[in-house]
Each structure stands twice: as C-alpha cells, then as structure tokens.
Design a protein around this motif. Structure first.
Motif, PDB file in Angstrom:
ATOM      1  N   ALA A  25       9.477  14.331  -3.577  1.00 49.36           N
ATOM      2  CA  ALA A  25       9.682  14.241  -5.027  1.00 49.36           C
ATOM      3  C   ALA A  25      10.286  12.915  -5.458  1.00 49.36           C
ATOM      4  CB  ALA A  25      10.599  15.382  -5.483  1.00 49.36           C
ATOM      5  N   CYS A  26      10.647  12.056  -4.492  1.00 45.02           N
ATOM      6  CA  CYS A  26      11.383  10.845  -4.832  1.00 45.02           C
ATOM      7  C   CYS A  26      10.685   9.993  -5.875  1.00 45.02           C
ATOM      8  CB  CYS A  26      11.614   9.995  -3.569  1.00 45.02           C
ATOM      9  SG  CYS A  26      13.089  10.489  -2.646  1.00 45.02           S
ATOM     10  N   THR A  30      13.272   9.569  -9.028  1.00 45.83           N
ATOM     11  CA  THR A  30      14.279   8.541  -8.850  1.00 45.83           C
ATOM     12  C   THR A  30      14.287   7.516  -9.979  1.00 45.83           C
ATOM     13  OG1 THR A  30      12.750   7.331  -7.407  1.00 45.83           O
ATOM     14  CG2 THR A  30      14.397   8.713  -6.352  1.00 45.83           C
ATOM     15  N   ASN A  31      13.299   7.543 -10.846  1.00 39.34           N
ATOM     16  CA  ASN A  31      13.313   6.623 -11.976  1.00 39.34           C
ATOM     17  C   ASN A  31      14.105   7.163 -13.161  1.00 39.34           C
ATOM     18  OD1 ASN A  31      11.767   4.627 -10.747  1.00 39.34           O
ATOM     19  ND2 ASN A  31       9.853   5.648 -11.286  1.00 39.34           N
ATOM     20  N   SER A  32      14.600   8.374 -13.072  1.00 38.87           N
ATOM     21  CA  SER A  32      15.412   8.922 -14.158  1.00 38.87           C
ATOM     22  C   SER A  32      16.848   9.069 -13.698  1.00 38.87           C
ATOM     23  CB  SER A  32      14.885  10.305 -14.574  1.00 38.87           C
ATOM     24  OG  SER A  32      15.166  11.267 -13.599  1.00 38.87           O
ATOM     25  N   GLY A 244      23.881   1.969   0.002  1.00 40.07           N
ATOM     26  CA  GLY A 244      24.316   2.061   1.386  1.00 40.07           C
ATOM     27  C   GLY A 244      23.289   1.754   2.447  1.00 40.07           C
ATOM     28  N   GLY A 245      22.064   1.386   2.074  1.00 38.23           N
ATOM     29  CA  GLY A 245      21.057   1.064   3.071  1.00 38.23           C
ATOM     30  C   GLY A 245      19.747   0.656   2.416  1.00 38.23           C
ATOM     31  N   PHE A 246      18.888  -0.007   3.197  1.00 42.11           N
ATOM     32  CA  PHE A 246      17.604  -0.477   2.662  1.00 42.11           C
ATOM     33  C   PHE A 246      16.786   0.673   2.099  1.00 42.11           C
ATOM     34  CE2 PHE A 246      13.084  -1.238   3.062  1.00 42.11           C
ATOM     35  CZ  PHE A 246      12.925  -2.490   2.486  1.00 42.11           C
ATOM     36  N   TRP A 247      16.610   1.731   2.892  1.00 44.68           N
ATOM     37  CA  TRP A 247      15.788   2.845   2.423  1.00 44.68           C
ATOM     38  C   TRP A 247      16.512   3.698   1.395  1.00 44.68           C
ATOM     39  CZ3 TRP A 247      10.945   2.361   2.581  1.00 44.68           C
ATOM     40  CH2 TRP A 247      10.315   1.714   3.644  1.00 44.68           C
ATOM     41  N   GLU A 248      17.827   3.762   1.517  1.00 47.68           N
ATOM     42  CA  GLU A 248      18.585   4.497   0.506  1.00 47.68           C
ATOM     43  C   GLU A 248      18.441   3.834  -0.859  1.00 47.68           C
ATOM     44  OE1 GLU A 248      20.923   5.049   4.391  1.00 47.68           O
ATOM     45  OE2 GLU A 248      19.407   3.720   3.532  1.00 47.68           O
ATOM     46  N   GLY A 251      15.398   5.307  -2.522  1.00 51.57           N
ATOM     47  CA  GLY A 251      15.290   6.726  -2.802  1.00 51.57           C
ATOM     48  C   GLY A 251      15.630   7.691  -1.688  1.00 51.57           C
ATOM     49  N   TYR A 252      15.804   7.186  -0.452  1.00 56.56           N
ATOM     50  CA  TYR A 252      16.156   8.070   0.647  1.00 56.56           C
ATOM     51  C   TYR A 252      17.623   8.471   0.558  1.00 56.56           C
ATOM     52  CZ  TYR A 252      11.793   7.179   3.238  1.00 56.56           C
ATOM     53  OH  TYR A 252      10.491   7.128   3.646  1.00 56.56           O
ATOM     54  N   GLU A 253      17.983   9.558   1.242  1.00 51.77           N
ATOM     55  CA  GLU A 253      19.368   9.990   1.246  1.00 51.77           C
ATOM     56  C   GLU A 253      20.221   9.112   2.126  1.00 51.77           C
ATOM     57  OE1 GLU A 253      19.394  14.042   2.538  1.00 51.77           O
ATOM     58  OE2 GLU A 253      18.594  14.821   0.660  1.00 51.77           O
TER      59      GLU A 253
END
Length: 258
Positions: A25-26, A30-32, A244-248, A251-253
């Motif tokens: 669902a990211c 994640t745009n809102s 806290g991280g590139f993928w975070e 949108g990643y946790e």
C-alpha cells in the motif's frame, strides 16, 4: 518445539503478513500526511509488540553448513561506481578505514586488519528479503557491541547510523547515498556483526565488501553493505529525508524485525 519458539514463529508470520500489506500500500498512502502517520503508528506498535514478547537477546535461528544456499542472491547495489569506493576497490581495500564517530568518547579509524583482530562471531543464518525470497549464508565478522564499547558511547547516544559507500539513486537533495540505522538494543545483540567474510571467503563486492552489517533479527534491507562510517547519534531525523534509512525514506518501515 518450545513455547518460545512457537511464539516467535507465530509472531514472525503475523508481522511478515502485516509488513507485506503495508509495503503493497506504500505507493498509495505515503504521499498523504495521514497515510504517513498511520504507517508510523503501525511501525511503533510492531516494534513494541515484538520487543514485549521476545527476549531482547533471543537469537535468530542458526543453521548447519549443509543448509548454506548454493546461490545466495545479491540485491540492491552489487558493484558501486562511487569514485571513493572504486579507489578502495582498486587496491583490494588495503587503504580502507572504518570511521567510528559521533557521540563517542574515543573516535576510531580501523583497518580491516584491526577489525579482524576484534572480538568476532561466525554464524550461519537466513537472510529474508522484503521481496519475498530467502537465502542462507555463513558470516564472520567483528561484533558491533564490543566495537562500540571500545569507542565509548556517550550517554546521549540512542541510535547507530551506518554510512555506506554506494549511491543507489542520483538525487538533487543528496539523499541517494545509502545509509541505515538501528537502535542500541539491536546494536548490542550478540548476532549483530560487521561481516568481512562470507562462506569462509573474503566478503564479495556484490555482497558488500569490504564490510557489511548483519543484524539477523531484521529484514534484508537493514543489513547495510559497503559500510564506511559508523556514527552514534541521539536522533536520525537530520539524516537523508529524516526516516532513518535509504529505504525508510522511500516508504519502508524503520523497524523491520522478524
């Protein structure tokens, strides 16, 4: 099977399913601002729930040499083209130095020989990728906890940040350089190591040479490759895009516990 093992298996399955739903669902939420708040709330709940029911020092499952995957798939960056990294690679990493700084009493600059002389651990573990595949490999490296003790964390340190040698994405804001972070609980976990060998051979470039993080109770994207600098911080919101991280940042946790 013990109750503890059964409980961990149940929790792992439940969290993996929840994580898959979140990642699917990211791109929609994640745009809102409301969507971001929901994801952050769910992540915090996941972290607190797992830490509540699992011993902080509980080990990830370890395997036998017969279980090692014949073809351990590399992922993400597999041949960085950053000039500084290429210069180190050209000399077989003879000039490599791991910098340890930030909120520490004794900043360090360590060669690979220095790292090989530190308290080490060898473990055969399963690497679980968020994409849905897994591989088993044997890792040898310096334990992160004793290294941090050697540097002497200041009381205000809360997170450990890994700055890496690969630019995964060209961005105008400079956030394409790979980085990752973990808290002190995972940093001091006995299976958290800075691996310099894989399957009894020097760590291959595709798998993060000369040094990569192995944080065995988290998903694969937390296992930062090409580690050049370790920084102790009180907060990570000033780094990258603040998550806290590139993928975070994409949108990643932040907490990817399994």
């Amino acid at each position: 099977m013990t109750f503890s093992t059964h409980r961990r298996g149940w929790l792992r399955a439940g969290l993996a399913s929840a994580g898959a739903l979140v990642l699917a669902a990211c791109d929609r939420i994640t745009n809102s601002s409301r969507g971001v708040a929901v994801l952050q709330s769910a992540e915090g709940l996941t972290r607190r729930a797992q830490r509540l029911v699992i011993d902080r020092k509980a080990l990830a499952r370890e395997f036998t040499p017969a279980d090692i995957s014949g073809d351990f798939r590399p992922n993400g960056s597999i041949d960085p083209q950053d000039p500084d990294y290429l210069a180190l690679k050209a000399k077989a990493f003879a000039d490599y130095r791991l910098v340890v700084d930030g909120l520490v009493e004794r900043p360090l600059s360590l060669s690979l020989a220095d790292l090989r002389g530190m308290p080490a651990r060898t473990q055969i573990t399963r690497h679980d990728c968020v994409e849905g595949w897994s591989s088993i490999g044997k890792w040898t490296g310096a334990r992160l906890g004793p290294l941090l003790d050697r540097a002497g964390l200041k009381p205000t340190a809360r997170y450990i940040v890994f700055h890496c040698g690969d630019t995964l994405e060209q961005t105008l804001d400079g956030s394409g350089q790979y980085y990752e972070s973990i808290d002190l609980i995972d940093a001091y976990h006995p299976q958290t190591i800075l691996a310099y060998a894989m399957n009894d051979q020097p760590l291959p470039v595709a798998h993060g040479a000369p040094l990569r993080l192995r944080v065995e109770r988290q998903l694969g994207y937390k296992h930062a490759k090409y580690v050049m600098r370790i920084e102790a911080v009180d907060d990570y919101r000033h780094l990258g895009r603040g998550n806290g991280g590139f993928w975070e940042d994409r949108g990643y946790e932040w907490y990817a516990g399994i």
